[in-house]
Design a protein around this motif. Structure first.
Motif, short mmCIF file in Angstrom:
data_model
loop_
_atom_site.label_atom_id
_atom_site.label_comp_id
_atom_site.label_asym_id
_atom_site.label_seq_id
_atom_site.Cartn_x
_atom_site.Cartn_y
_atom_site.Cartn_z
N MET A 163 44.93 -84.30 35.21
CA MET A 163 43.61 -84.02 35.76
C MET A 163 43.72 -83.90 37.28
N TRP A 164 42.98 -82.93 37.82
CA TRP A 164 42.88 -82.76 39.27
C TRP A 164 41.43 -82.99 39.68
N VAL A 165 41.23 -83.85 40.68
CA VAL A 165 39.89 -84.23 41.13
C VAL A 165 39.75 -83.90 42.61
N ALA A 166 38.64 -83.25 42.97
CA ALA A 166 38.35 -82.94 44.37
C ALA A 166 37.55 -84.10 44.97
N ASP A 167 38.14 -84.80 45.93
CA ASP A 167 37.49 -85.92 46.60
C ASP A 167 36.87 -85.40 47.90
N GLU A 168 35.62 -85.01 47.84
CA GLU A 168 35.04 -84.27 48.96
C GLU A 168 34.98 -85.06 50.25
N GLU A 169 34.55 -86.30 50.18
CA GLU A 169 34.47 -87.09 51.40
C GLU A 169 35.77 -87.84 51.69
N VAL A 175 45.55 -87.22 38.28
CA VAL A 175 45.47 -88.29 37.29
C VAL A 175 46.24 -87.87 36.04
N ASP A 176 47.06 -88.77 35.52
CA ASP A 176 47.77 -88.53 34.27
C ASP A 176 46.79 -88.72 33.12
N ALA A 177 46.49 -87.64 32.40
CA ALA A 177 45.50 -87.71 31.32
C ALA A 177 46.00 -88.54 30.14
N ALA A 178 47.32 -88.75 30.04
CA ALA A 178 47.86 -89.54 28.94
C ALA A 178 47.68 -91.03 29.16
N THR A 179 47.63 -91.46 30.44
CA THR A 179 47.55 -92.88 30.74
C THR A 179 46.26 -93.27 31.46
N ASP A 180 45.49 -92.27 31.88
CA ASP A 180 44.26 -92.51 32.66
C ASP A 180 44.55 -93.27 33.95
N GLU A 181 45.67 -92.93 34.59
CA GLU A 181 46.05 -93.55 35.85
C GLU A 181 46.32 -92.48 36.90
N ALA A 182 45.91 -92.77 38.14
CA ALA A 182 46.17 -91.86 39.24
C ALA A 182 47.67 -91.84 39.55
N VAL A 183 48.22 -90.62 39.68
CA VAL A 183 49.64 -90.46 39.97
C VAL A 183 49.87 -90.34 41.47
N VAL A 207 38.43 -94.47 35.81
CA VAL A 207 39.59 -94.30 36.70
C VAL A 207 39.12 -94.24 38.15
N PRO A 208 39.58 -95.13 39.03
CA PRO A 208 39.26 -95.01 40.45
C PRO A 208 39.91 -93.75 41.03
N VAL A 209 39.14 -92.99 41.79
CA VAL A 209 39.68 -91.80 42.46
C VAL A 209 39.29 -91.87 43.93
N GLY A 210 39.25 -90.71 44.62
CA GLY A 210 38.94 -90.72 46.03
C GLY A 210 37.45 -90.77 46.31
N GLU A 211 37.10 -90.66 47.60
CA GLU A 211 35.72 -90.82 48.02
C GLU A 211 34.90 -89.59 47.68
N ARG A 212 33.80 -89.81 47.03
CA ARG A 212 32.85 -88.81 46.59
C ARG A 212 33.50 -87.68 45.78
N THR A 226 55.42 -89.02 41.92
CA THR A 226 55.73 -88.96 43.34
C THR A 226 55.17 -90.21 44.01
N ALA A 227 55.15 -90.20 45.32
CA ALA A 227 54.60 -91.34 46.06
C ALA A 227 53.09 -91.42 45.83
N PRO A 228 52.49 -92.60 46.03
CA PRO A 228 51.04 -92.74 45.84
C PRO A 228 50.22 -91.79 46.70
N SER A 229 50.75 -91.38 47.85
CA SER A 229 50.05 -90.45 48.73
C SER A 229 51.01 -89.36 49.17
N THR A 230 50.54 -88.10 49.07
CA THR A 230 51.36 -86.97 49.45
C THR A 230 50.58 -86.10 50.42
N GLY A 231 51.10 -85.85 51.59
CA GLY A 231 50.41 -85.04 52.58
C GLY A 231 50.58 -83.56 52.31
#
Length: 327
Positions: A1-7, A14-22, A280-285, A299-304
């Motif tokens: 899953m790909w989520v747009a965190d606008e703010e 998110v891995d749809a198989a585990t419901d965890e943010a990758v 699932v916790p995701v980004g802001e808004r 990958t790492a928890p955060s990727t620039g």
């Protein structure tokens, strides 16, 4: 899953198989919508600095960037090999060749075009116009507008049958989902929902359409309405987080994912049991959400994400925010 965190100025994977943010892709300015391409090898998103971006999901790298019109809202990868972006601030749709995001034209609509989707068979692209209260019809063979159908106040997104016969959209006053016959170019059914809806999505068999009933920041909704498309009756109201906004269904038709824009989460809905099975916790808004058939790359928890600076930077602080749906 790909989520747009606008703010959050980010995209959450998110891995749809585990419901965890990758991972969280940072450095994307105010993404409102995200769309996985038709073959799953490219992810598109729009930005607050008036651009559309193509991302390689295997390595989380930018493939292409192109300027859009003012306040881009949604992006789609259409069956004709083109990418379409609604420019809510300009009343237009920007058109690009999918390869390299090469500009391929601009379609004038007027109003405030927001959400859009193509018929899977390629016969039509339907655009929801939040300001004009209509859905616009575009012929993807010519990129010309073929008509508009009045639907009511504040339609923000559409769902379209594969054959291009029917479209579904939401209205804010009253809060309802309407069914539109695109051949007759008329609303043929309306069903009330608990709060002003934003995004809608059809199950693969097209027997059900789901509606994310966001409401407003002052009075947020908390339901996903599950609607029978033949009878246009609500089968169930499934509980979500605060302000459900984006929604997508997997190809099996058994799971839906709903972004909750006012509490920074995503609800996972089991459609056979009509119940929420995870949050699932995701980004802001979080706003837009899209399903990928390909598993995410660990990958790492955060990727620039590295982007070139925009050609022109303007102060848009006084503009109406195109994603503030609802009355």
């Amino acid at each position: 899953m790909w989520v747009a965190d606008e703010e959050g100025d980010s995209l959450t994977v998110v891995d749809a198989a585990t419901d965890e943010a990758v991972t969280t892709l940072t450095g994307v300015d105010s993404p409102h919508n995200v769309q996985v391409g038709r073959d799953g090898t490219t992810v598109y998103t729009v930005t607050g600095d008036d651009r559309v971006i193509a991302i390689d999901p295997a390595i989380y790298a930018v493939r292409a960037v192109a300027p859009t019109g003012s306040a881009p809202a949604h992006v789609i990868d259409a069956p004709n090999g083109k990418v379409y972006v609604t420019d809510a601030g300009d009343g237009t749709v920007s058109v690009f060749e999918a390869s390299g995001l090469r500009p391929a034209g601009r379609i004038e609509l007027g109003g405030m075009p927001h959400g859009l989707r193509p018929a899977a068979g390629g016969s039509v692209i339907v655009v929801a116009d939040t300001e004009a209260g209509v859905i616009h019809l575009i012929d993807p063979a010519t990129d010309r507008v073929t008509g508009a159908v009045p639907v009511g106040t504040g339609p923000a997104q559409v769902a379209v049958s594969a054959d291009g016969r029917f479209a579904y959209t939401g209205t804010t006053e009253p809060a309802a989902v309407v069914k539109v016959d695109l051949t007759a170019r008329a609303v043929v059914a309306t069903i009330a929902v608990p709060a002003a809806p934003v995004q809608l999505y059809l199950t693969p068999d097209e027997k059900t359409v789901v509606s994310a009933d966001q409401g407003t920041r002052q009075q947020p909704g908390n339901t996903l309405s599950v609607i029978d498309t033949t009878e246009m009756t609500v089968r169930a109201d499934v509980g979500t987080g605060a302000g459900p906004h984006g929604v997508v269904i997997d190809p099996s038709g058994t799971r839906a994912w709903v972004t909750n824009t006012y509490d920074d989460t995503m609800s996972v809905i089991d459609l056979p049991s009509l119940s929420a099975v995870a949050t699932v916790p995701v980004g802001e808004r979080p706003n837009g959400v899209s399903f990928s058939p390909r598993p995410p790359t660990a990958t790492a928890p955060s990727t620039g994400v590295t982007l070139p600076p925009p050609a022109v930077t303007e102060d848009r602080s006084d503009e109406e925010h195109p994603d503030e749906h609802g009355p």
